[in-house]
Design a protein around this motif. Sequence first.
Motif, short mmCIF file in Angstrom:
data_model
loop_
_atom_site.label_atom_id
_atom_site.label_comp_id
_atom_site.label_asym_id
_atom_site.label_seq_id
_atom_site.Cartn_x
_atom_site.Cartn_y
_atom_site.Cartn_z
N ALA A 1 0.86 -1.18 0.00
CA ALA A 1 0.00 0.00 0.00
C ALA A 1 0.89 1.22 0.00
CB ALA A 1 -0.87 -0.01 1.24
N ARG A 2 0.41 2.26 -0.69
CA ARG A 2 1.18 3.51 -0.68
C ARG A 2 0.20 4.68 -0.79
NH1 ARG A 2 2.92 4.87 -6.66
NH2 ARG A 2 3.97 6.54 -5.54
N PHE A 3 0.66 5.82 -0.35
CA PHE A 3 -0.18 7.02 -0.44
C PHE A 3 0.29 7.85 -1.62
CE2 PHE A 3 -1.00 5.78 3.88
CZ PHE A 3 -2.37 6.00 3.99
N VAL A 4 -0.64 8.12 -2.55
CA VAL A 4 -0.33 9.00 -3.66
C VAL A 4 -1.25 10.20 -3.52
CG1 VAL A 4 -0.25 9.24 -6.16
CG2 VAL A 4 0.19 7.02 -5.11
N ASP A 5 -0.67 11.37 -3.41
CA ASP A 5 -1.44 12.59 -3.15
C ASP A 5 -2.37 12.39 -1.96
OD1 ASP A 5 -0.22 13.67 -5.34
OD2 ASP A 5 -1.86 13.09 -6.70
N ASN A 6 -1.83 11.80 -0.90
CA ASN A 6 -2.60 11.53 0.32
C ASN A 6 -3.77 10.57 0.12
OD1 ASN A 6 -1.05 13.00 2.06
ND2 ASN A 6 -2.14 14.92 1.56
N LYS A 7 -3.81 9.92 -1.04
CA LYS A 7 -4.88 8.93 -1.27
C LYS A 7 -4.26 7.55 -1.25
CE LYS A 7 -8.40 8.73 -3.52
NZ LYS A 7 -9.71 8.58 -3.83
N LEU A 8 -4.96 6.64 -0.55
CA LEU A 8 -4.40 5.30 -0.38
C LEU A 8 -4.59 4.46 -1.64
CD1 LEU A 8 -3.19 3.17 1.57
CD2 LEU A 8 -5.53 2.55 2.16
N ASN A 9 -3.50 3.87 -2.12
CA ASN A 9 -3.56 2.88 -3.21
C ASN A 9 -3.16 1.53 -2.64
OD1 ASN A 9 -4.08 4.90 -4.96
ND2 ASN A 9 -2.25 4.66 -6.22
N VAL A 10 -4.04 0.54 -2.76
CA VAL A 10 -3.69 -0.80 -2.29
C VAL A 10 -3.49 -1.69 -3.51
CG1 VAL A 10 -4.44 -2.77 -0.91
CG2 VAL A 10 -5.04 -0.47 -0.20
N LEU A 11 -2.32 -2.30 -3.58
CA LEU A 11 -1.99 -3.15 -4.74
C LEU A 11 -1.78 -4.59 -4.29
CD1 LEU A 11 0.74 -0.90 -6.44
CD2 LEU A 11 -1.73 -0.80 -6.77
#
Length: 622
Positions: A229-239
């Motif tokens: 999981a990572r935050f892109v522009d403070n939005k969570l992306n779960v891969l």
Amino acid sequence: MKKVALVFVLAVFVPSLVLAWLAVRSLRDQQFLLERQQSLLYQGVADAAAKSIQDALQGYEQDFTTRVNGLLRDRGVEEAAKSFDSLLRRDWPLAQVGFALTLTGDLLSPTPFDSPEARKFCSDNGRFLADRESVEVYLNPKQTLLNAAVQNPAAQPSPSVQNESLNENNRFPTSRSQQQRKVIPQQQSSSFQQIVSPQADLQQNLSRIAASEAEFRQLIGEDTEGALARFVDNKLNVLFWCRPLLTPSKPVAEAGKTPGKGAPPADPQLIFGAQLSLSRLVEGLRPLVQPGEAALRSEICVALLDDTARPVALSHSDFHAIWKRPFVATEIGEVLPHWEVAVYLLDPAKLMRSARVLTLTLGLLIAVLVLAIGVGSWLIVADLSRQLTLARQKTDFVSNVSHELKTPLTSIRMFSELLAEGRVTDASKQSAYLGIITAETARLTRLINNVLDFARIERGEKKYNFERCDVATVARETADSYRPHLEANGFRFDCELPAGPVLVRGDRDALAQVIVNLLSNAEKYSDRRKEVALRVTLHTAPLPHVEVKVLDRGVGVPRGREEKIFEKFYRAHDSLNSGIQGSGLGLTLARQIARAHGGDVVYEPREGGGSCFSLRLPVMAA
Ligand code: ADP
């Protein structure tokens, strides 16, 4: 007396105060224990919900791998890789974007032109997946740590230990960064932390989830599947990602291998993955956000909070609270970093209320106890003091009576000896001496009568001979018998008596004894103005009664002792200070006799100085 009070205070009052204080302390401890038990119970609920969410996420991850393998089996690896995004989205509702890439960093699917989501995905993750930039990611710990450490949270190493183990593995050259938790539970931190190390609560509420900065290839290492999981522009992306387990020509069933970690990938050059749709993920997790036991539903609300501490799923849909201040909370883990299961009290005041009721009840009990002990002590001390005073008065009484007996006896003996020896020849002197002997004998008789009567009354054995009697006559006869004595001692004695009879129902001798006692007191307590008066008056209001007043111009009764002088043995003017002899029984007896006749004896100061004692008796109807 002071000693008794001191002993009482030390032996009873102080120990009871100490006991009360101990009781209050133990109440506080009990309260604390109760709160603690409650917080542990609710922490258990949060932990269990977080665990079931972790399990569900693990299940999704496995589901993803199974589906990928299914797609590859059906379509062939190459064809599936080209249109993986659309294939996966059709097949697996949790996928927002599906991606396939080579180990050299070529993104085979999606292309930025497939869909707006695909375009966003490419711009957000393209460089990262192609290993052209290192980013901060949260990695599912099973990929980075020993399995045992993850399965048992109690064995989970501290962040510093984690860093060490990572560095040992040499997978992440960069450091892992820990952040503040977004929520501040009122009952700080997890139950585990509270038990193991209460000081951990004080460590500024740090998250146990740490991000690692690395490139994609470094992160996945040799593993076959995983989640990050990572935050892109403070939005969570779960891969989710996995390597295909099949060679294009050889299905997994035929290979007879169980898919799983450590199994040799059939085509290690390709990686398939999915970016999850968080809204659909939350829908799937929603049923897990529950208080567990049905009984707890009326007490707590369980919420799934996202990384901004905003509730995305609630057990009670209409519940509102300050979301950042739950009662207890548990972080979910690296797949959903900074997401927490939080527990809120539906009625936060209830805990306070029950604590207050408990405190109040025990406080009241203790107060009543202390009050009871206080009042009891006071009553005992007061009674003791009364008994001591009485004992002292009795001692005084004995010495007073002895003295009162001795004085007339000395006179009687002296004058009778003089007369007996025939040394007094003067007839007038002889009659004067005889007068003295008679008066002293009368005084002795009066004293002895008083003492005997008092004893009889105390024992309840005093008998009255009630009959119709004329108070005016009783007063006259008493005055006549006492007059010579008064006048001989220089007194002016005025008598005002009604002409006719005043009939009462009474004991003639007892009433005469009252009047003599009052006249004797008037004589004793007179100073320089030797004036005594006896007045008998008839009154019609409030009820018809007769009043026999004995007045003097003497020292009067000191202010404040007007009622005490009627108590047994009480003397307002003691022999030592005033030099006036007495037993402290005359007025007690007078009042007791008057009351036995349905009347009373009262005192009032006389206008112009002196005393006025009134014997009041109800008159008989004519
Ligand atoms: P005692 O033998 O001491 O006179 P009493 O019962 O007759 O006992 O009286 C109680 C106390 O009342 C007396 O000690 C005295 O202080 C007070 N007392 C009684 N009569 C008079 C009075 N006529 N004038 C002033 N004080 C009086």
